[in-house]
Design a protein around this motif. Sequence first.
Motif, PDB file in Angstrom:
ATOM      1  N   TYR A 118       0.829  -1.213   0.000  1.00 14.47           N
ATOM      2  CA  TYR A 118       0.000   0.000   0.000  1.00 14.47           C
ATOM      3  C   TYR A 118       0.864   1.263   0.000  1.00 14.47           C
ATOM      4  O   TYR A 118       0.492   2.284  -0.593  1.00 14.47           O
ATOM      5  CB  TYR A 118      -0.928   0.008   1.218  1.00 14.47           C
ATOM      6  N   SER A 119       2.004   1.201   0.695  1.00 14.93           N
ATOM      7  CA  SER A 119       2.900   2.368   0.724  1.00 14.93           C
ATOM      8  C   SER A 119       3.357   2.744  -0.677  1.00 14.93           C
ATOM      9  O   SER A 119       3.609   3.919  -0.962  1.00 14.93           O
ATOM     10  CB  SER A 119       4.134   2.069   1.581  1.00 14.93           C
ATOM     11  N   GLY A 120       3.456   1.735  -1.532  1.00 16.05           N
ATOM     12  CA  GLY A 120       3.830   2.020  -2.919  1.00 16.05           C
ATOM     13  C   GLY A 120       2.843   2.978  -3.566  1.00 16.05           C
ATOM     14  O   GLY A 120       3.242   3.941  -4.244  1.00 16.05           O
ATOM     15  N   TYR A 121       1.562   2.739  -3.350  1.00 16.70           N
ATOM     16  CA  TYR A 121       0.541   3.628  -3.930  1.00 16.70           C
ATOM     17  C   TYR A 121       0.604   5.025  -3.301  1.00 16.70           C
ATOM     18  O   TYR A 121       0.389   6.032  -3.970  1.00 16.70           O
ATOM     19  CB  TYR A 121      -0.844   3.033  -3.720  1.00 16.70           C
ATOM     20  N   VAL A 122       0.876   5.067  -1.994  1.00 14.36           N
ATOM     21  CA  VAL A 122       0.962   6.377  -1.328  1.00 14.36           C
ATOM     22  C   VAL A 122       2.126   7.175  -1.903  1.00 14.36           C
ATOM     23  O   VAL A 122       1.998   8.373  -2.209  1.00 14.36           O
ATOM     24  CB  VAL A 122       1.112   6.176   0.199  1.00 14.36           C
ATOM     25  N   LEU A 123       3.265   6.514  -2.059  1.00 13.30           N
ATOM     26  CA  LEU A 123       4.429   7.204  -2.631  1.00 13.30           C
ATOM     27  C   LEU A 123       4.158   7.602  -4.086  1.00 13.30           C
ATOM     28  O   LEU A 123       4.549   8.689  -4.525  1.00 13.30           O
ATOM     29  CB  LEU A 123       5.660   6.300  -2.542  1.00 13.30           C
ATOM     30  N   LEU A 124       3.520   6.713  -4.815  1.00 10.51           N
ATOM     31  CA  LEU A 124       3.170   7.034  -6.206  1.00 10.51           C
ATOM     32  C   LEU A 124       2.297   8.287  -6.252  1.00 10.51           C
ATOM     33  O   LEU A 124       2.543   9.218  -7.043  1.00 10.51           O
ATOM     34  CB  LEU A 124       2.420   5.848  -6.832  1.00 10.51           C
ATOM     35  N   ALA A 125       1.288   8.321  -5.395  1.00 10.48           N
ATOM     36  CA  ALA A 125       0.369   9.468  -5.389  1.00 10.48           C
ATOM     37  C   ALA A 125       1.101  10.749  -5.009  1.00 10.48           C
ATOM     38  O   ALA A 125       0.888  11.812  -5.620  1.00 10.48           O
ATOM     39  CB  ALA A 125      -0.780   9.198  -4.421  1.00 10.48           C
ATOM     40  N   ALA A 126       1.972  10.651  -4.011  1.00 14.93           N
ATOM     41  CA  ALA A 126       2.731  11.843  -3.603  1.00 14.93           C
ATOM     42  C   ALA A 126       3.618  12.328  -4.748  1.00 14.93           C
ATOM     43  O   ALA A 126       3.721  13.533  -5.016  1.00 14.93           O
ATOM     44  CB  ALA A 126       3.572  11.518  -2.369  1.00 14.93           C
ATOM     45  N   GLY A 127       4.252  11.377  -5.421  1.00 19.65           N
ATOM     46  CA  GLY A 127       5.105  11.747  -6.548  1.00 19.65           C
ATOM     47  C   GLY A 127       4.316  12.397  -7.670  1.00 19.65           C
ATOM     48  O   GLY A 127       4.737  13.414  -8.245  1.00 19.65           O
ATOM     49  N   LEU A 128       3.154  11.830  -7.972  1.00 23.39           N
ATOM     50  CA  LEU A 128       2.323  12.404  -9.039  1.00 23.39           C
ATOM     51  C   LEU A 128       1.906  13.829  -8.685  1.00 23.39           C
ATOM     52  O   LEU A 128       1.911  14.723  -9.534  1.00 23.39           O
ATOM     53  CB  LEU A 128       1.073  11.538  -9.256  1.00 23.39           C
ATOM     54  N   PHE A 129       1.580  14.034  -7.431  1.00 22.71           N
ATOM     55  CA  PHE A 129       1.141  15.372  -7.016  1.00 22.71           C
ATOM     56  C   PHE A 129       2.270  16.383  -7.208  1.00 22.71           C
ATOM     57  O   PHE A 129       2.060  17.473  -7.768  1.00 22.71           O
ATOM     58  CB  PHE A 129       0.691  15.333  -5.550  1.00 22.71           C
ATOM     59  N   LEU A 130       3.462  16.022  -6.773  1.00 17.17           N
ATOM     60  CA  LEU A 130       4.590  16.956  -6.878  1.00 17.17           C
ATOM     61  C   LEU A 130       4.955  17.224  -8.339  1.00 17.17           C
ATOM     62  O   LEU A 130       5.241  18.364  -8.724  1.00 17.17           O
ATOM     63  CB  LEU A 130       5.810  16.374  -6.133  1.00 17.17           C
ATOM     64  N   LEU A 131       4.930  16.195  -9.150  1.00 13.63           N
ATOM     65  CA  LEU A 131       5.277  16.369 -10.567  1.00 13.63           C
ATOM     66  C   LEU A 131       4.232  17.219 -11.282  1.00 13.63           C
ATOM     67  O   LEU A 131       4.575  18.079 -12.111  1.00 13.63           O
ATOM     68  CB  LEU A 131       5.418  14.996 -11.238  1.00 13.63           C
ATOM     69  N   ALA A 132       2.971  16.991 -10.959  1.00 15.00           N
ATOM     70  CA  ALA A 132       1.916  17.799 -11.574  1.00 15.00           C
ATOM     71  C   ALA A 132       2.031  19.253 -11.132  1.00 15.00           C
ATOM     72  O   ALA A 132       1.823  20.185 -11.930  1.00 15.00           O
ATOM     73  CB  ALA A 132       0.550  17.235 -11.208  1.00 15.00           C
ATOM     74  N   ALA A 133       2.377  19.441  -9.854  1.00 18.41           N
ATOM     75  CA  ALA A 133       2.553  20.815  -9.362  1.00 18.41           C
ATOM     76  C   ALA A 133       3.695  21.494 -10.108  1.00 18.41           C
ATOM     77  O   ALA A 133       3.591  22.673 -10.494  1.00 18.41           O
ATOM     78  CB  ALA A 133       2.828  20.785  -7.863  1.00 18.41           C
ATOM     79  N   SER A 134       4.762  20.770 -10.339  1.00 18.77           N
ATOM     80  CA  SER A 134       5.891  21.338 -11.087  1.00 18.77           C
ATOM     81  C   SER A 134       5.480  21.668 -12.519  1.00 18.77           C
ATOM     82  O   SER A 134       5.885  22.714 -13.068  1.00 18.77           O
ATOM     83  CB  SER A 134       7.060  20.340 -11.086  1.00 18.77           C
ATOM     84  N   ALA A 135       4.675  20.791 -13.119  1.00 18.25           N
ATOM     85  CA  ALA A 135       4.227  21.044 -14.498  1.00 18.25           C
ATOM     86  C   ALA A 135       3.364  22.297 -14.566  1.00 18.25           C
ATOM     87  O   ALA A 135       3.520  23.125 -15.479  1.00 18.25           O
ATOM     88  CB  ALA A 135       3.447  19.834 -15.020  1.00 18.25           C
ATOM     89  N   ILE A 136       2.476  22.455 -13.608  1.00 17.04           N
ATOM     90  CA  ILE A 136       1.612  23.649 -13.614  1.00 17.04           C
ATOM     91  C   ILE A 136       2.452  24.909 -13.374  1.00 17.04           C
ATOM     92  O   ILE A 136       2.250  25.939 -14.028  1.00 17.04           O
ATOM     93  CB  ILE A 136       0.500  23.501 -12.554  1.00 17.04           C
ATOM     94  N   ALA A 137       3.401  24.815 -12.451  1.00 17.61           N
ATOM     95  CA  ALA A 137       4.285  25.964 -12.218  1.00 17.61           C
ATOM     96  C   ALA A 137       5.051  26.311 -13.493  1.00 17.61           C
ATOM     97  O   ALA A 137       5.265  27.497 -13.801  1.00 17.61           O
ATOM     98  CB  ALA A 137       5.252  25.636 -11.082  1.00 17.61           C
ATOM     99  N   THR A 138       5.413  25.306 -14.246  1.00 12.45           N
ATOM    100  CA  THR A 138       6.167  25.541 -15.487  1.00 12.45           C
ATOM    101  C   THR A 138       5.291  26.212 -16.544  1.00 12.45           C
ATOM    102  O   THR A 138       5.716  27.176 -17.187  1.00 12.45           O
ATOM    103  CB  THR A 138       6.709  24.197 -16.029  1.00 12.45           C
ATOM    104  N   THR A 139       4.077  25.709 -16.724  1.00 16.42           N
ATOM    105  CA  THR A 139       3.218  26.327 -17.750  1.00 16.42           C
ATOM    106  C   THR A 139       2.814  27.747 -17.346  1.00 16.42           C
ATOM    107  O   THR A 139       2.696  28.625 -18.200  1.00 16.42           O
ATOM    108  CB  THR A 139       1.933  25.499 -17.991  1.00 16.42           C
TER     109      THR A 139
END
Lengths: 246, 555
Positions: B145-166
């Motif tokens: 289950y921790s794998g999914y939690v880490l995956l979700a956290a990673g997706l959130f940070l990467l998406a935030a970086s993408a929005i900051a970039t655009t």
Amino acid sequence: MTGKPAGPRQDGRASLSTRRGFIAAASLGAVSLYGLWAGLGAAPLRFWDLGGADMSDMEMSSGGHGSTGGLSPEEFRRMAEEFNDKHRQTDGSVSVTPAENGQSVTGMEMPTEPDNAALPMPDMDMSETDGHAGHQMPSVTETEQAASHDSEVLPLEVYVLAQQWSFDPSLLRLKAYQPYRFRMMAVDAAHGASIQLGSASHIIRLPKGALVERELSFTQPGEYLLYCTIYCGEGHQFMSAKIIVA
Amino acid sequence: MTIQSISRKLNDLPSSDRLFLKTFAGVALASLLVGLLFGLATALIRTGYAEAESSTGYRMMTAHGVTVFFYWLYFAQMAFLLALAASQFEGKPRIAWAPAAWTGLLAMVLGFFASQSGTYLGTPLLYDGSPELVGENMLSAGIFYSGYVLLAAGLFLLAASAIATTLAAKPSGVKDVWSTIGFAVTAWAGLVMVSSIATLNTFLPATAWAFGLAAMPANHETGWHLLFHNLHYLPLMGTVIIWYAVIQDITGVGSIFGQRFSKIIFTLYLVFVPPTSLYHMFLEPDLSPFLRGLGSLLSLFISVPTIAVFLVIVTSLEAHARARGARGLFGWLRSLPWNNPAVSAIGWAVVNLALGGIFAFVLIQERLAPLLSDTFFVPAYFHFLTIGTVTLTLLAAFAWAMPSVFGRKLLAPRLLTAIPAVLTFGLALFGGAGMAAGLSGMPRRVLDPAYDGAAPQVWTAMSPYIAAGAIIMAVSLTAYVVVLTATAMGAPAPKSAIAPATPRSEGDLMVFRQPAWTASLAVAILVGGMYAATLVAFSILRALPLVAGAATGAH
């Protein structure tokens, strides 16, 4: 892109095919499938009729997965064991037929092989034969009412208990054209209780601890595989039983 | 006009950002190979061509689903989310909030290892990870289950970086227009963030329970349906955005319908995806008839944005080609650069999307759910989408972007151009045989579908075709990855050879006057296929020797 420049069209206005309105309309192409569903009686002709008619169903189901209607898995297990022991045959099978059953069958008039055209479409929800749904899907309702009124056979109860990795009973003997009310529960984890019917199957899901009731009538004698279609652990592939319909 | 292409922008990224994208590419392609290995093993075990204990077989199945669906598709998507975002700067391109992006990547990699470890160490749970099945193996379940939690956290940070970039790339002047791709990427990233929260909402309680910190979550299955629905439409949204960007970059032809129209279409994903999750629950006995009907109706609209993007791209290409002299109903197709591996792969992805779409639209009819849900029909059709459409598009994007990001010339372009056809052949075998077996009720998640001879013959008769299709798919995708890897490790190439500036045209008067009906005709054929498949399914349903009545549950 490459291509020989050879006299592009210069006449007229913009083509219909390059207009935004046309593209927007064409994008809705798959939505037209609703018309086919309505024509087949699988959806109300006026889709706005979806609302309102079945509010009672919404309220009924508000209990969600956690609701068991007062039957705990332990209670269901006890009821199923009692029922199945009562109907158990010498070969270990459980036979539920009108002659052996002893359940109340008022107005019983066993049908001979009915005309298939008079039977409801498989998987149609008989609970929708009330007045609400009747207005929405007349074609479905008519056939359902025909079947339920013509046969005048009340359903016999059948208990199926699903657990890792077996069904109880493992062999069920039933009668063709006899309506049965299957009372089913998965007592330890979610399971499936699907029935293979030759060309296709009837898939049933059993959430853990929820009593699932389904009215079923077999219209053809034969041997049918009852099997689990929800992954339930390492023994999932061994979880099957047999239904013999005479 | 001639402007710098997206691929040129990628080549101009700072070396630190290129290193980030290179790392992402490496991780993504490695995860694909791992997922393919497990997928092939699963297919061979379930078709009887390899032997394994059931626990091992289900571990393979779990690892295949988790690795391909949640890691390969999301590593690759996030790489292109960031790459496309960074390419939208008028001036020097860059990735904003780079530390957040690196942290996000690290979280996803840690999540990948946690998911794999939890799978190998404990009870095989399949990718939905039902807590009901955990048994005594709480620690390994917690790791899983921790794998999914880490995956979700990673997706959130990467998406935030993408929005900051655009947002950083967005022109600030009042009259300046936000680019279509910048807008689309922002919408894509927004849906990623929402989906990552849905994932956390489901798997944080499960993780806390597995580590003894909370009670067993009561609504894991409902939470799973919601997150899974979003996470399996996101790759489709990413796919069409990649089509839009890559085709424009390669051909120089942009939408002739204007930027605002395209932006509206991409926004429709945000409107239609979240409320259409009901169809996953059609077989739940406590779902009311009203909600089942509503779910069917809403699901019809999920096709709208995807079909619209297809119409915009193909109609724009056709109109341009005709304006330049292409003749005949389909003669304009010859003017497309089919010898470009990315174009070839996207072309086959469109074919596979149509095939998958036809059968997907059988499943969204709630009356047909008891016929097909939970059968092998489901994986048989969705491989056309996950592999034939999304994976092929992502690989097309790698073939297009890797020369720019790595500064290398693409190797073996003719081989890469041919592979998608071979892959589609394998898919047709796997999917065709799988749908035939699924239509007759073969369950989707059993290792041995023979049931000691009690099962219909077709369930086992299809096995050789399913296995052959799986082998062809695995081999062809592996070959693609090998070529891309060799490209990344090849000799450096001059900038002019890897990222040419592309003349871009978005349409003039002559273009608008061209009749461009191919895309509309294709949509008509697609819809016709959906009608036919639905009619066939209902005819099978009606012929069953069973009358099913009241379905009630949970009372």
